[in-house]
Scaffold this motif. Structure first.
Motif, PDB file in Angstrom:
ATOM      1  N   PRO A  40     -38.759 -59.226   2.095  1.00 47.38           N
ATOM      2  CA  PRO A  40     -38.802 -60.237   1.028  1.00 47.38           C
ATOM      3  C   PRO A  40     -40.143 -60.237   0.310  1.00 47.38           C
ATOM      4  CG  PRO A  40     -37.984 -61.173   3.104  1.00 47.38           C
ATOM      5  CD  PRO A  40     -38.530 -59.822   3.426  1.00 47.38           C
ATOM      6  N   ILE A  78     -41.720 -62.650  -1.043  1.00 49.16           N
ATOM      7  CA  ILE A  78     -42.542 -63.813  -0.702  1.00 49.16           C
ATOM      8  C   ILE A  78     -43.511 -63.475   0.416  1.00 49.16           C
ATOM      9  CG2 ILE A  78     -42.453 -66.133   0.295  1.00 49.16           C
ATOM     10  CD1 ILE A  78     -39.787 -66.494  -1.200  1.00 49.16           C
ATOM     11  N   ILE A  86     -38.921 -72.370  -1.425  1.00 48.14           N
ATOM     12  CA  ILE A  86     -38.199 -71.289  -0.743  1.00 48.14           C
ATOM     13  C   ILE A  86     -36.707 -71.411  -1.007  1.00 48.14           C
ATOM     14  CG2 ILE A  86     -37.630 -70.281   1.489  1.00 48.14           C
ATOM     15  CD1 ILE A  86     -40.472 -69.761   0.735  1.00 48.14           C
ATOM     16  N   LEU A 124     -34.744 -68.750  -3.803  1.00 47.56           N
ATOM     17  CA  LEU A 124     -33.747 -67.810  -3.306  1.00 47.56           C
ATOM     18  C   LEU A 124     -32.325 -68.213  -3.669  1.00 47.56           C
ATOM     19  CD1 LEU A 124     -35.247 -67.084   0.239  1.00 47.56           C
ATOM     20  CD2 LEU A 124     -35.525 -65.777  -1.871  1.00 47.56           C
ATOM     21  N   SER A 160     -36.963 -66.840   4.907  1.00 51.59           N
ATOM     22  CA  SER A 160     -36.782 -65.915   3.784  1.00 51.59           C
ATOM     23  C   SER A 160     -36.043 -64.657   4.228  1.00 51.59           C
ATOM     24  CB  SER A 160     -38.139 -65.532   3.188  1.00 51.59           C
ATOM     25  OG  SER A 160     -38.784 -66.655   2.644  1.00 51.59           O
ATOM     26  N   ASN A 208     -28.896 -63.879  -3.326  1.00 56.00           N
ATOM     27  CA  ASN A 208     -30.184 -64.377  -3.783  1.00 56.00           C
ATOM     28  C   ASN A 208     -30.747 -63.422  -4.828  1.00 56.00           C
ATOM     29  OD1 ASN A 208     -32.443 -62.561  -2.314  1.00 56.00           O
ATOM     30  ND2 ASN A 208     -30.688 -62.831  -0.946  1.00 56.00           N
TER      31      ASN A 208
END
Length: 386
Positions: free
Chosen positions: A29, A31, A129, A133, A366, A375
């Motif tokens: 991910p 993030i 978050i 997503l 995540s 997502n």
């Protein structure tokens, strides 16, 4: 001494580009790449960025724009309908989350006040978050997107009340406890009137000038956010109300598309600042309780929400989906930790425990969503939804 802002932006965005590329090649991910970059070059890493506080303040704008865009995708009547169900689920689940957090913290020897604040931090799920997503063009117009936003909105209200209570306990709060609760409906009515008699006529008259619509939308968002803060609410709730009030506008989707790059710019800084603020020197002292709290959040939140939503006749697949998307603690938890620590209500170890728990749950949650649910940043093509 203030750091060179151009060098800071160079480190953040060039570094993010490099780590994001590696993350995509290794199917991670994005993030996690941004948080990892903050840890790597922040004051407790290589110290290339020694004062990330300025970035942290700037990145807050990204959260405001995120909530504004979400509001633009929410029709007011649909939101009111889902809030009836979301309120019951949010309040009941909050009791479960808080009780588990208090029990774990107290078992690890934290004081009663430390345990109470950790319990409060466990209640909330991350708006950033969860909604970062969430596919904006697919799920916002479906029941699941509306339900998630309803749950997060109730949690945000609880977070505001928690922050006000902490302010009273520390002696720093000078507004009455009832003021934010009264301010919410007043703000909504004021926004409805302003949109109907001011913004919509302006949009109708000047809708050919795209630059004007862009500036008008930003001004409206930040004006309502500032008004909400003055009334005792948060900037985030003000931005969300501003978006919902404007959702019936014929140019709502144009505004949403125009602001997405601006939102993403500030959100990169948010996750970078989060990683940069993690004190690695003290992490070893709290890693065990933080890990236990993180595991509890990642397990208890999805299971609790799954069965509570199922009791309201929601499909099990949808209930699990919502549960896992909300299976982390929140940026509000970090704010609660900062306020309580800064006012001397909790110990530094309790504050760091909340920070570490937040980052662990951000990362693992995540991964769960990116690899299993639709997502915008999925590494598998069949799960990618914009």
């Amino acid at each position: 001494m203030p750091e060179d802002i151009i060098f800071t932006f160079f480190v953040v965005f060039a570094g993010a580009a490099i780590l994001a590329t590696l993350a995509l090649y290794t199917r991670q991910p994005l993030i996690i790449a941004y948080i990892g970059l903050g840890v790597l070059v922040g004051p407790f890493g290589m110290s290339w960025i020694e004062h990330p506080e300025a970035l942290s303040h700037m990145s807050h704008i990204g959260i405001i724009f995120l909530l504004f865009l979400l509001g633009l995708d929410m029709q007011p009547m649909a939101l009111l309908a889902v809030l009836r169900q979301a309120t019951s689920v949010a309040l009941l689940s909050s009791v479960v989350f808080a009780a588990s957090g208090f029990a774990i913290a107290y078992a690890f020897g934290f004081s009663t006040m430390d345990s109470l604040v950790i319990a409060a931090a466990m209640v909330f799920s991350s708006t950033i978050i969860a909604l970062k997503l969430l596919p904006t063009t697919v799920l916002h117009h479906k029941h699941m997107g509306e339900l998630m936003i309803g749950l997060l909105l109730i949690q945000d209200i609880l977070a505001i009340v928690t922050l006000i209570v902490l302010g009273f306990l520390s002696g720093d709060q000078d507004i009455p406890l009832w003021q934010p609760l009264l301010a919410m409906p007043l703000l909504a009515l004021g926004c409805y009137a302003a949109v109907r008699w001011l913004l919509l006529p302006l949009i109708t008259r000047f809708d050919r000038f795209q630059e004007y619509l862009f500036i008008l939308a930003i001004g409206w968002c930040l004006a309502v956010a500032e008004a909400a803060a003055k009334l005792g609410l948060t900037y985030e709730i003000g931005a969300f109300v501003a978006g919902v009030a404007l959702a019936t506008s014929p140019v709502a989707q144009f505004i949403a598309l125009s602001l997405k790059p601006l939102r993403d710019f500030f959100l990169v800084m948010f996750f970078f600042a989060l990683g940069a603020g993690l004190d690695l020197n003290l992490l070893s002292e709290v890693v065990v309780p933080a890990m236990v709290l993180a595991i509890a959040a990642l397990v208890i939140k999805p299971v609790t929400l799954r069965y509570m939503l199922a009791s309201f006749s929601e499909r099990p697949s949808l209930a699990w989906d919502v549960g896992f998307r909300l299976g982390q603690i929140s940026e509000f938890s970090l704010l609660i930790a900062f306020v309580a620590s800064d006012s001397g209500l909790i110990s530094q170890s309790a504050s760091l425990t909340i920070q570490a728990t937040a980052i662990i749950t951000f990362a693992v949650s995540s991964y769960i969503v990116v690899f299993n649910y639709p997502n915008p940043i999925a590494v598998r093509d069949h799960l990618r939804r914009d």
